[in-house]
Design an enzyme around this catalytic site. Structure first.
Site, PDB file in Angstrom:
ATOM      1  N   ARG A  29     -39.740   1.183  16.663  1.00  0.00           N
ATOM      2  CA  ARG A  29     -38.813   2.121  16.031  1.00  0.00           C
ATOM      3  C   ARG A  29     -38.966   2.144  14.530  1.00  0.00           C
ATOM      4  NH1 ARG A  29     -33.321   2.877  19.414  1.00  0.00           N
ATOM      5  NH2 ARG A  29     -34.202   2.025  21.289  1.00  0.00           N
TER       6      ARG A  29
ATOM      7  N   ARG B 129     -20.823   2.703  27.017  1.00  0.00           N
ATOM      8  CA  ARG B 129     -21.493   1.776  26.087  1.00  0.00           C
ATOM      9  C   ARG B 129     -20.725   1.714  24.768  1.00  0.00           C
ATOM     10  NH1 ARG B 129     -27.944   2.871  25.926  1.00  0.00           N
ATOM     11  NH2 ARG B 129     -27.558   2.858  23.696  1.00  0.00           N
TER      12      ARG B 129
ATOM     13  N   LYS C  43     -34.583   8.932  27.467  1.00  0.00           N
ATOM     14  CA  LYS C  43     -35.654   7.946  27.693  1.00  0.00           C
ATOM     15  C   LYS C  43     -35.370   7.133  28.957  1.00  0.00           C
ATOM     16  CE  LYS C  43     -35.020   6.004  23.644  1.00  0.00           C
ATOM     17  NZ  LYS C  43     -33.950   6.839  23.042  1.00  0.00           N
TER      18      LYS C  43
ATOM     19  N   ARG D  11     -26.694   6.418  14.587  1.00  0.00           N
ATOM     20  CA  ARG D  11     -27.953   6.042  15.268  1.00  0.00           C
ATOM     21  C   ARG D  11     -29.005   7.137  15.113  1.00  0.00           C
ATOM     22  NH1 ARG D  11     -25.456   5.218  20.912  1.00  0.00           N
ATOM     23  NH2 ARG D  11     -27.604   5.209  21.671  1.00  0.00           N
TER      24      ARG D  11
ATOM     25  N   ARG E 108     -22.016   9.906  28.403  1.00  0.00           N
ATOM     26  CA  ARG E 108     -22.773   8.960  29.244  1.00  0.00           C
ATOM     27  C   ARG E 108     -21.856   7.876  29.819  1.00  0.00           C
ATOM     28  NH1 ARG E 108     -27.970   6.421  26.789  1.00  0.00           N
ATOM     29  NH2 ARG E 108     -26.611   6.189  25.027  1.00  0.00           N
TER      30      ARG E 108
HETATM   31  P1  AP5 Z   1     -30.391   8.272  28.577  1.00  0.00           P
HETATM   32  O1  AP5 Z   1     -31.500   8.430  29.542  1.00  0.00           O
HETATM   33  O2  AP5 Z   1     -29.491   7.087  28.741  1.00  0.00           O
HETATM   34  O3  AP5 Z   1     -30.948   8.394  27.085  1.00  0.00           O
HETATM   35  P2  AP5 Z   1     -31.747   7.347  26.191  1.00  0.00           P
HETATM   36  O4  AP5 Z   1     -32.746   8.115  25.432  1.00  0.00           O
HETATM   37  O5  AP5 Z   1     -32.234   6.206  27.017  1.00  0.00           O
HETATM   38  O6  AP5 Z   1     -30.568   6.930  25.236  1.00  0.00           O
HETATM   39  P3  AP5 Z   1     -30.183   5.550  24.560  1.00  0.00           P
HETATM   40  O7  AP5 Z   1     -28.862   5.796  23.905  1.00  0.00           O
HETATM   41  O8  AP5 Z   1     -30.236   4.417  25.537  1.00  0.00           O
HETATM   42  O9  AP5 Z   1     -31.282   5.409  23.513  1.00  0.00           O
HETATM   43  P4  AP5 Z   1     -31.196   4.576  22.211  1.00  0.00           P
HETATM   44  O10 AP5 Z   1     -32.594   4.604  21.752  1.00  0.00           O
HETATM   45  O11 AP5 Z   1     -30.183   5.014  21.248  1.00  0.00           O
HETATM   46  O12 AP5 Z   1     -30.616   3.196  22.723  1.00  0.00           O
HETATM   47  P5  AP5 Z   1     -31.282   1.830  23.199  1.00  0.00           P
HETATM   48  O13 AP5 Z   1     -30.548   1.402  24.382  1.00  0.00           O
HETATM   49  O14 AP5 Z   1     -32.752   1.939  23.285  1.00  0.00           O
HETATM   50  O15 AP5 Z   1     -29.549   9.623  28.628  1.00  0.00           O
HETATM   51  C1  AP5 Z   1     -28.398   9.788  27.847  1.00  0.00           C
HETATM   52  C2  AP5 Z   1     -27.365  10.620  28.625  1.00  0.00           C
HETATM   53  O16 AP5 Z   1     -27.863  11.920  28.831  1.00  0.00           O
HETATM   54  C3  AP5 Z   1     -27.047  10.063  30.018  1.00  0.00           C
HETATM   55  O17 AP5 Z   1     -25.699  10.260  30.306  1.00  0.00           O
HETATM   56  C4  AP5 Z   1     -27.927  10.897  30.958  1.00  0.00           C
HETATM   57  O18 AP5 Z   1     -27.327  11.014  32.231  1.00  0.00           O
HETATM   58  C5  AP5 Z   1     -27.978  12.221  30.220  1.00  0.00           C
HETATM   59  N1  AP5 Z   1     -29.260  12.904  30.387  1.00  0.00           N
HETATM   60  C6  AP5 Z   1     -30.494  12.350  30.357  1.00  0.00           C
HETATM   61  N2  AP5 Z   1     -31.439  13.300  30.542  1.00  0.00           N
HETATM   62  C7  AP5 Z   1     -30.766  14.470  30.676  1.00  0.00           C
HETATM   63  C8  AP5 Z   1     -31.174  15.832  30.878  1.00  0.00           C
HETATM   64  N3  AP5 Z   1     -32.474  16.166  30.985  1.00  0.00           N
HETATM   65  N4  AP5 Z   1     -30.223  16.792  30.950  1.00  0.00           N
HETATM   66  C9  AP5 Z   1     -28.914  16.470  30.831  1.00  0.00           C
HETATM   67  N5  AP5 Z   1     -28.469  15.197  30.651  1.00  0.00           N
HETATM   68  C10 AP5 Z   1     -29.383  14.216  30.564  1.00  0.00           C
HETATM   69  O19 AP5 Z   1     -30.961   0.912  21.951  1.00  0.00           O
HETATM   70  C11 AP5 Z   1     -29.624   0.544  21.659  1.00  0.00           C
HETATM   71  C12 AP5 Z   1     -29.574  -0.275  20.378  1.00  0.00           C
HETATM   72  O20 AP5 Z   1     -30.411  -1.432  20.485  1.00  0.00           O
HETATM   73  C13 AP5 Z   1     -30.089   0.428  19.123  1.00  0.00           C
HETATM   74  O21 AP5 Z   1     -29.107   1.240  18.519  1.00  0.00           O
HETATM   75  C14 AP5 Z   1     -30.448  -0.774  18.257  1.00  0.00           C
HETATM   76  O22 AP5 Z   1     -29.323  -1.366  17.669  1.00  0.00           O
HETATM   77  C15 AP5 Z   1     -31.040  -1.740  19.253  1.00  0.00           C
HETATM   78  N6  AP5 Z   1     -32.500  -1.558  19.390  1.00  0.00           N
HETATM   79  C16 AP5 Z   1     -33.157  -1.079  20.465  1.00  0.00           C
HETATM   80  N7  AP5 Z   1     -34.490  -1.057  20.239  1.00  0.00           N
HETATM   81  C17 AP5 Z   1     -34.675  -1.517  18.986  1.00  0.00           C
HETATM   82  C18 AP5 Z   1     -35.839  -1.707  18.155  1.00  0.00           C
HETATM   83  N8  AP5 Z   1     -37.066  -1.431  18.609  1.00  0.00           N
HETATM   84  N9  AP5 Z   1     -35.654  -2.204  16.907  1.00  0.00           N
HETATM   85  C19 AP5 Z   1     -34.427  -2.498  16.444  1.00  0.00           C
HETATM   86  N10 AP5 Z   1     -33.291  -2.332  17.164  1.00  0.00           N
HETATM   87  C20 AP5 Z   1     -33.412  -1.861  18.430  1.00  0.00           C
END
Ligand code: AP5
Length: 607
Positions: free
Chosen positions: A162, A226, A86, A237, A197
């Site tokens: 979510r 992270r 994402k 997760r 990552r």
């Molecule tokens: P990356 O682009 O960083 O992936 P991402 O989908 O953004 O992953 P996140 O871990 O950030 O998503 P998440 O939803 O778990 O965490 P968030 O920060 O939103 O890519 C990942 C890796 O893959 C990178 O190394 C990248 O280089 C590589 N990559 C990407 N695309 C690729 C490709 N095509 N091919 C190969 N490699 C690739 O949330 C974190 C925490 O916040 C949650 O756990 C929760 O506690 C809280 N939170 C967030 N939103 C909410 C909500 N709405 N409600 C409640 N709690 C929430």
């Protein structure tokens, strides 16, 4: 407790503190940063640090490739499992479309880094991989969406909603996206991506040790991990994501575009970009015309994706039709499936495939049940044959004749009279029958030099008689020419003295498995029942198997919601797991048509 008060003018009053000051965020600055949880020298809650890679060098609307001011700004949601990409796609989207990126993960990490009351509360949840309570996140999102830059430039909401309650909150505030993107990535890839990552605290850029290594030793030395990116936390997760994903996304099913996120980031972005560009164009036109083009564009773009890769060759697919338990099916439903089968089969033949099979088990075509409608089968075969004849191919449509000798002579009941029906059918006004379409039976003797392609109508074993030898002889004679089996039943049937179950069984199964599925459709039912429909599996060459759940929405209408996709036909266990929201393992190697049969959980032993 935090709360936000919705208002029709989309301004929210909220008790959330501290609130970033709008004036501090210029149009050129990023709305958020993936590394905002870090206590950085550049960091302050009011002014998230600038990312220095290319897209943030854009400082004026002129520098943007798309001038958003001429069209209504886009409102996009992006969703997907942890590490589905994402954040990576959001960077590219911001670069190209200039939308305000609102990532709840980033907003929360910023609060944690700033040591605010919210941050302190959120930290514990985030570090353990759990979801932060809805009211905290919702208030943050509402506050951020209500800011002027989001209204002017459009927004890209990442990681929200979510849960179903978060989705409901948005609905209550009348906040709805134009498009809901879901990045679909298999579990094992996700774990690899998370664990590898790394983030650059200076630029905010997302790296991956294997897939996107840092450009220099200097950058490498400063990269950070992270706290929630350990394998154990990623699994938890992922589990939480799966439990909530369907409920969170169900309000957006009509505007959902599912994208295969397992491909390279460039390939994924190509598809994202194409959808957004189409959408943006339509919005521009809508401003001028007030028409409904946006809806049509959106539907087209969603349809492309549902078929797997955004290919325009699947652009007529309209989702699974409803009321499939009502038979006879309406003309529209029948036509719908004929079109679906024809497109998939043509794609496979165009790709040079020569041994193909179509398995379509809508109730009107289900050879396992009493409702095996020969008329529907014939209509399908006619449509398919004519579609190839239209391309100038000479098609032979073949129905097996009587097999066996003496008292055992005969043919399967379902096929009785079908050859005659084919002969008498209306084959169009252009004299196709006898020229481009010929009717024959199954066997090597049917193969003639002028034939280009063979369609075999429901070849099947009969009690005491096996069709496979005739079939094999025919396919050998056909050599490189395509042979397409429609609803073949090549499994063993009980024969006199049990002969058919044992003799040559391995070879029979191997031969049957040598045909590649180019189309598969089957309804799923709860164990031991044929009502109500639980879901469906569809595969349309060259795309993945799609697993759907049938749901009744609050208005009483039924719809099919995609649950998962599979490289190979899913087993009963895999289907049950998907329905129960359990994680899956995609390393299974299928054996063609011979999939183990277990009736576990609530799903019928459908195979
Ligand atoms: P990356 O682009 O960083 O992936 P991402 O989908 O953004 O992953 P996140 O871990 O950030 O998503 P998440 O939803 O778990 O965490 P968030 O920060 O939103 O890519 C990942 C890796 O893959 C990178 O190394 C990248 O280089 C590589 N990559 C990407 N695309 C690729 C490709 N095509 N091919 C190969 N490699 C690739 O949330 C974190 C925490 O916040 C949650 O756990 C929760 O506690 C809280 N939170 C967030 N939103 C909410 C909500 N709405 N409600 C409640 N709690 C929430």
């Amino acid at each position: 407790m935090l709360h936000s008060a919705p208002s029709s003018s989309f301004h929210h009053t909220t008790t959330l503190h501290p609130s970033p000051s709008p004036s501090l965020l210029s149009a050129s600055s990023p709305s958020s940063s993936r590394h905002a949880w870090l206590p950085l020298r550049h960091f302050s809650f009011q002014t998230p640090p600038l990312r220095t890679h290319n897209h943030f060098a854009l400082t004026s609307p002129k520098a943007l490739k798309v001038n958003c001011s001429t069209s209504e700004p886009l409102k996009i949601m992006i969703s997907g499992a942890p590490a589905s990409g994402k954040g990576t796609q959001c960077e590219l989207i911001v670069q190209k479309f200039g939308l305000v990126h609102i990532s709840t993960g980033d907003l929360l990490r910023a609060e944690v880094a700033a040591g605010t009351e919210i941050g302190n509360k959120a930290k514990e949840f985030m570090n353990s991989g759990r979801l932060v309570p809805d009211e905290i996140v919702t208030a943050m999102v509402a506050a951020r969406l209500s800011r002027e830059d989001a209204k002017q430039r459009g927004w890209l909401l990442d990681g929200y909603p979510r849960t179903s309650s978060q989705a409901e909150s948005l609905e209550k505030m009348q906040i709805r996206p134009d498009l809901y993107i879901v990045l679909d990535v298999p579990d094992e890839i996700l774990i690899d991506r998370c664990v590898g990552r790394r983030l650059d605290p200076v630029t905010g850029k997302i790296y991956h040790l294997k897939f996107f290594p840092p450009e220099s030793e200097e950058i490498k030395a400063r990269l950070v991990t992270r706290p929630d990116d350990t394998e154990e936390k990623v699994k938890s997760r992922l589990e939480i994501y799966k439990q909530n994903a369907e409920a969170a996304s169900s309000s957006y099913s009509n505007i959902t575009k599912k994208i295969d996120g397992s491909r390279s980031k460039e390939e994924v972005f190509k598809e994202v970009e194409s959808s957004l560009s189409q959408l943006q164009q339509s919005k521009g036109k809508i401003l001028k015309s007030g028409g409904t083009e946006i809806q049509r564009t959106l539907e087209k773009s969603i349809l492309d994706t549902k078929k797997g890769s955004g290919s325009s060759s699947q652009d007529k697919w309209r989702g699974i039709p409803t009321r499939l338990n009502n038979i006879p099916h309406s003309r529209e439903i029948r036509q719908y499936f004929y079109d679906d089968v024809i497109k998939a089969t043509q794609r496979a033949v165009d790709d040079g495939k020569t041994r193909l099979k179509v398995d379509i088990n809508i109730p009107e075509l289900n050879p396992e049940m009493d409702v095996y409608r020969i008329g529907t089968l014939m209509e399908l075969v006619r449509g398919l044959a004519l579609s190839f004849a239209d391309d100038g191919k000479r098609v032979k449509v073949c129905v097996q004749g009587s097999m066996g000798e003496g008292a055992l002579a005969g043919m399967p009941l379902q096929l009785a009279g079908s050859r005659q029906i084919l002969e008498f059918m209306d084959w169009g006004d252009y004299g196709a029958k006898g020229t481009f379409i010929n009717i024959g039976s199954i066997g090597a003797a049917e193969v003639e030099e002028q034939d280009d392609l063979y369609i075999l109508v429901a070849p099947q074993n009969a009690v005491g008689n096996c069709i496979i030898d005739d079939l094999r002889a025919m396919t050998n004679a056909a050599e490189h020419r395509p042979v397409i089996l429609i609803n073949a039943r090549l499994k063993d049937l009980p024969g006199s003295s049990g002969i058919m179950q044992t003799m040559g069984r391995d070879q029979r199964l191997k031969y049957a498995a040598s045909f590649e599925s180019c189309y598969f459709f089957r309804l799923l039912y709860y164990a031991g029942t044929q009502y109500p429909i639980m879901g469906a599996i569809r595969m349309s060459y060259p795309y993945r198997y799609e697993l759907y759940k049938r749901v009744d929405d609050p208005s009483g209408k039924e719809k099919y919601v995609i649950l998962s996709t599979f490289l190979e036909r899913p087993t009963t266990d895999e289907i049950n797991d998907a329905f129960e929201g359990k994680p899956r393992n995609e390393t299974r190697k299928g054996s063609g048509i011979c999939v183990a049969l277990f009736c576990r959980g609530f799903l019928s032993g459908i195979f």
